[in-house]
Design an enzyme around this catalytic site. Structure first.
Site, mmCIF file in Angstrom:
data_model
loop_
_atom_site.group_PDB
_atom_site.id
_atom_site.type_symbol
_atom_site.label_atom_id
_atom_site.label_comp_id
_atom_site.label_asym_id
_atom_site.label_seq_id
_atom_site.Cartn_x
_atom_site.Cartn_y
_atom_site.Cartn_z
ATOM 1 N N HIS A 108 3.794 6.643 0.723
ATOM 2 C CA HIS A 108 5.113 7.142 1.118
ATOM 3 C C HIS A 108 5.132 7.485 2.607
ATOM 4 O O HIS A 108 6.183 7.395 3.262
ATOM 5 C CB HIS A 108 5.485 8.393 0.319
ATOM 6 C CG HIS A 108 5.766 8.137 -1.121
ATOM 7 N ND1 HIS A 108 4.783 8.096 -2.082
ATOM 8 C CD2 HIS A 108 6.942 7.895 -1.772
ATOM 9 C CE1 HIS A 108 5.326 7.847 -3.254
ATOM 10 N NE2 HIS A 108 6.624 7.720 -3.095
ATOM 11 N N ASP B 85 7.454 -1.882 -4.601
ATOM 12 C CA ASP B 85 7.695 -0.457 -4.473
ATOM 13 C C ASP B 85 8.786 -0.279 -3.415
ATOM 14 O O ASP B 85 9.186 -1.235 -2.746
ATOM 15 C CB ASP B 85 6.397 0.270 -4.095
ATOM 16 C CG ASP B 85 6.372 1.727 -4.568
ATOM 17 O OD1 ASP B 85 7.453 2.264 -4.884
ATOM 18 O OD2 ASP B 85 5.288 2.324 -4.610
#
Length: 368
Positions: free
Chosen positions: A186, A257
């Site tokens: 992230h 993702d």
């Protein structure tokens, strides 16, 4: 289906707020989104409100697209759960995996899946197929079912079977393995070191088993594996196509993702990332927050497909795989009385009691 619709069915986005924005509804109606992924920012504890939100997504979707729109949520359990009580709350996957009881794990997942189906979801992005092999991993840890390929494979595939029994499609993640990293994708770009033989023996083993079992979908990792390629897996044709499709025999849909995560967002604008991910072998692109970024990605896919026939064929292949996910029959429950009988109902209460017993045993240092 027009080219714009074909490319639109390759994008799954998110939005702000607890109701469907008109801008996102227009994109759905135009066939420019495959559905939506919901986060904690989108849901409340009012199950009817959640049901109404998923119904609005279905109502807005283009009639030209096959089946129901994808309505997704990350509801793994533990620290990754967007829906709170009265929806069934699961412990971290590591606690389920420690039971070594496949039938129990399958039953837990089926109970959760039945609630999600009633609420109008088509998938929970689970199970995690990563192996917890790095003690300082900041993002996986107890999200993994265990520390060995054998435990993760057995327990994660049992969880996938439970979701699928409930009528959802399972989506294993994060291919080809995020368990041996020191960084969170992230916020940074992780690397998994090790030669190819080690990667095949450890990281790839659960994904190979999931492919053999016919899992409906997998999600990529924004992780670099130098023994395989110098690109993050999401952008690597070697990893997404040569290994996953040609070596492991995966036939389902491959999801990226979130392309807004810094591990890949720092490399290129969303336009280029979208094209590169599709060329690598991704079929459905997650862009989880920024609607403007979703629109730019869509425009980039259309432009490349118009310019290159080979890319257009790749988009048509990807859209066909996404259509399989959308063709699953939906059984949402719109009546409040019936909904509350399912969400937090008898089946879930039985599983909740078993989970509480499991937690008590864990607290005493015992196993079931």
């Amino acid at each position: 289906m027009t080219l714009a619709e074909t490319c639109g069915q390759m994008i799954l986005g998110g939005f702000a707020g607890t109701s469907l924005p008109s801008s996102y509804a227009r994109a759905l109606a135009a066939g420019e989104r495959a559905g939506a992924i919901l986060f904690r920012r989108n849901v409340t504890q009012d199950v009817l409100a959640v049901s109404e939100l998923t119904a609005s997504i279905r109502a807005a979707a283009s009639p030209n697209a096959t089946g129901s729109p994808i309505v997704a949520v990350d509801q793994e359990g533990g620290r990754v759960a967007r829906l709170g009580p009265p929806v069934l709350t699961l412990p971290p996957a590591a606690r389920l995996g420690a039971t070594l009881n496949e039938a129990f794990v399958e039953r837990v997942a089926e109970a959760q899946g039945s609630e999600l189906m009633a609420l109008g979801f088509t998938t929970s992005f689970a199970p995690v197929l990563d192996i917890h092999t790095h003690p300082d991993n900041p993002v996986i840890g107890d999200r993994a079912f265990g520390r060995t390929p054998e435990t993760v494979t057995a327990m994660a595939l049992a969880f996938a079977r439970g979701l699928q029994k409930a009528g959802l499609f399972a989506c294993g993640k994060h291919y080809p393995g995020h368990g041996d990293t020191e960084k969170d994708s992230h916020f940074d770009r992780p690397t998994v070191h090790g030669d190819r033989a080690r990667l095949e023996r450890v990281e790839l083993a659960p994904f190979a088993a999931a492919a053999r079992a016919g899992i409906a979908a997998l999600m990529t990792a924004h992780v670099v594996y130098p023994a395989l390629d110098d690109k993050p897996a999401t952008l690597s044709k070697v990893i997404c196509t040569d290994i996953l499709r040609n070596q492991l025999g995966f036939r389902g849909a491959l999801l990226s993702d979130d392309l807004e995560m810094k591990a890949v967002a720092a490399l290129a604008p969303i336009d280029a990332l979208a094209v590169d991910a599709v060329e690598a072998g991704c079929d459905l692109l997650l862009i989880c927050a920024n609607e403007e970024a979703q629109a730019r990605a869509h425009e980039a896919l259309v432009r490349r497909a118009e310019a290159r026939s080979t890319f257009r064929l790749r988009c048509e292949e990807a859209q066909a795989r996404v259509a399989v996910l959308r063709a699953l029959p939906m059984r949402p429950e719109r009546e409040r009385e019936k909904l509350v009988q399912i969400v937090g109902g008898e089946k879930s209460r039985g599983v909740r009691n078993e989970l509480e017993e499991l937690a008590e045993l864990a607290a005493r240092g015992q196993t079931s």
